[in-house]
Write a protein that holds these residues in place. Structure first.
Motif, mmCIF file in Angstrom:
data_model
loop_
_atom_site.group_PDB
_atom_site.id
_atom_site.type_symbol
_atom_site.label_atom_id
_atom_site.label_comp_id
_atom_site.label_asym_id
_atom_site.label_seq_id
_atom_site.Cartn_x
_atom_site.Cartn_y
_atom_site.Cartn_z
ATOM 1 N N UNK A 1 0.827 -1.204 0.000
ATOM 2 C CA UNK A 1 0.000 0.000 0.000
ATOM 3 C C UNK A 1 0.868 1.264 0.000
ATOM 4 N N UNK A 2 2.001 1.218 0.696
ATOM 5 C CA UNK A 2 2.899 2.376 0.712
ATOM 6 C C UNK A 2 3.476 2.631 -0.672
ATOM 7 N N UNK A 3 3.849 1.575 -1.372
ATOM 8 C CA UNK A 3 4.375 1.738 -2.734
ATOM 9 C C UNK A 3 3.279 2.168 -3.703
ATOM 10 N N UNK A 4 2.023 1.802 -3.392
ATOM 11 C CA UNK A 4 0.906 2.146 -4.275
ATOM 12 C C UNK A 4 0.763 3.657 -4.428
ATOM 13 N N UNK A 5 1.184 4.410 -3.436
ATOM 14 C CA UNK A 5 1.052 5.872 -3.475
ATOM 15 C C UNK A 5 2.186 6.534 -4.257
ATOM 16 N N UNK A 6 3.168 5.732 -4.697
ATOM 17 C CA UNK A 6 4.343 6.269 -5.386
ATOM 18 C C UNK A 6 4.287 5.925 -6.865
ATOM 19 N N UNK A 7 5.166 6.518 -7.674
ATOM 20 C CA UNK A 7 5.233 6.128 -9.095
ATOM 21 C C UNK A 7 5.466 4.633 -9.237
ATOM 22 N N UNK A 8 5.071 4.093 -10.371
ATOM 23 C CA UNK A 8 5.138 2.648 -10.565
ATOM 24 C C UNK A 8 6.560 2.102 -10.493
ATOM 25 N N UNK A 9 7.528 2.903 -10.881
ATOM 26 C CA UNK A 9 8.918 2.444 -10.943
ATOM 27 C C UNK A 9 9.818 3.650 -10.742
ATOM 28 N N UNK A 10 10.714 3.599 -9.753
ATOM 29 C CA UNK A 10 11.570 4.749 -9.486
ATOM 30 C C UNK A 10 12.711 4.340 -8.569
ATOM 31 N N UNK A 11 13.679 5.251 -8.422
ATOM 32 C CA UNK A 11 14.792 5.021 -7.509
ATOM 33 C C UNK A 11 14.302 5.147 -6.073
ATOM 34 N N UNK A 12 14.771 4.271 -5.205
ATOM 35 C CA UNK A 12 14.390 4.335 -3.789
ATOM 36 C C UNK A 12 14.891 5.623 -3.142
ATOM 37 N N UNK A 13 16.041 6.103 -3.574
ATOM 38 C CA UNK A 13 16.625 7.298 -2.976
ATOM 39 C C UNK A 13 15.679 8.494 -3.054
ATOM 40 N N UNK A 14 14.870 8.540 -4.098
ATOM 41 C CA UNK A 14 13.994 9.693 -4.289
ATOM 42 C C UNK A 14 12.728 9.624 -3.443
ATOM 43 N N UNK A 15 12.451 8.467 -2.828
ATOM 44 C CA UNK A 15 11.194 8.317 -2.089
ATOM 45 C C UNK A 15 11.357 7.740 -0.692
#
Length: 371
Positions: A15-29
């Protein structure tokens, strides 16, 4: 119970990842409070799960295997979430319909490969049909960190001057144009008429593939097979037996697909296969190259696209009896300076901008078959 807590923590992380872009660097989030809490909860749940299994692992091989997997997962998660993660790797995530994955990808494989070769003194042989760019091994040598390797490039046994033709449709717009895919399909229709189907249409994006799947059925009589509608092996089996099928494919069909004989007589590539912008690993590598004073486009993006381009072109001629037409639609092959590297990386097959030459090519094959 630890199992329920682990399952609940996995759902919370999803659910936490659901609020973020589908694919991205972990450092940015990773500074996102919800994600930080979810990953910390997941780490705790994994530790408690492993602790509960530790006293039971000796009871059976199955429990021992689960315990070992839990330990590995715990260690991997700790490495991925570490604040002092190695600077030579990019940490990233991607969401799937039913879960998520976290990765750590090296920015440069030269150093670890050099260390591996040093630990295993032996003759290392790298062989492939797509190792060179414009006839040179420089890109491969640099990527693998090789020192003064002995190289050998062997010509293909195929007679491309007799077996194949390269058609570059004239008048196509810039690939960034909104109507580009439709214009490509319009240019390809007369080729399909001449070949009586029997074609792979390779796309660099699923959006273009979907548009083609919607546009083509009302405009051609041949069976249409679309990537994603069935497993790849099943689509290929149906294509081989379709007597004129047209298969639409994206990335996974550009390589590792072998259809010899008359079933495949045309391969179309809609665009040059540059890696998709926004990919976290690609963006990190390009940034590292810029920091090192290199030219990311010339030193990385073009050579990698050339190799993928060669792989796509290699789907056409698979035996000494094959005949076919390679259709290259991207006008940048002629309009941009880097296009020469792509063309120079192809086998020595004749080129044309006249659809009449394509029609004549297949007319000769038809006459020979009828004779």
């Amino acid at each position: 119970p630890p199992v329920d807590a682990l399952q609940q923590s996995l759902r919370g992380a999803r659910l936490a990842f659901e609020r973020l872009p589908e694919r991205a660097a972990l450092d940015t989030h990773e500074g996102e409070p919800a994600l930080a809490v979810a990953l910390d909860t997941l780490a705790t749940a994994l530790r408690e799960f492993d602790a509960a299994l530790e006293t039971q692992a000796a009871r059976s091989k199955g429990l021992a295997a689960v315990y070992e997997r839990g330990q590995r997962a715990q260690a991997l998660l700790a490495r991925l979430c570490a604040q002092d993660a190695p600077a030579d790797a990019v940490r990233w995530y991607e969401r799937h319909p039913r879960g998520f994955a976290m990765h750590a990808t090296p920015l440069d494989v030269a150093a670890p490969l050099a260390a591996l070769r040093a630990r295993m003194p032996a003759a290392w042989i790298y062989t492939s049909a797509t190792l060179t760019v414009a006839g040179r091994f420089d890109h491969l040598v640099q990527r693998l960190g090789l020192r003064e390797p002995r190289t050998l490039r062997l010509d293909s046994p195929f007679d491309y001057a007799r077996q194949a033709l390269c058609y570059l449709p004239p008048g196509l717009p810039d690939p960034s144009g909104r109507d580009y895919t439709v214009r490509v399909l319009e240019a390809v229709l007369p080729v399909l008429a001449a070949s009586r189907g029997r074609a792979f249409l390779l796309f660099t994006s699923h959006r273009a593939l979907k548009l083609a799947a919607e546009w083509l059925p009302e405009r051609m009589p041949w069976p249409l097979l679309v990537q994603g509608s069935a497993p790849r092996h099943e689509l290929l089996q149906r294509f081989r037996g379709s007597a004129g099928g047209v298969l639409l494919g994206a990335a996974s069909f550009w390589e590792g697909v072998d259809v010899a004989g008359e079933a495949l007589s045309v391969v179309v590539m809609d665009k040059l296969p540059f890696e998709a912008p926004g990919d976290p690993v690609l963006e990190a590598r390009l940034s590292a190259l810029r920091d090192a004073g290199a030219n990311p486009f010339a030193d990385w993006q073009v050579p990698n696209a050339v190799i993928a381009f060669k792989q796509g072109a290699g789907r056409l001629i698979r035996s000494i009896e094959d005949r076919g037409v390679l259709v290259l639609c991207d006008p940048r092959l002629s309009a941009r300076g880097y296009g020469r590297q792509f063309l120079d990386s192809l086998p020595p097959l004749p080129r044309t901008r006249r659809v009449e030459d394509v029609q004549a090519f297949f007319a000769v094959a038809k006459d020979a078959a009828e004779a």
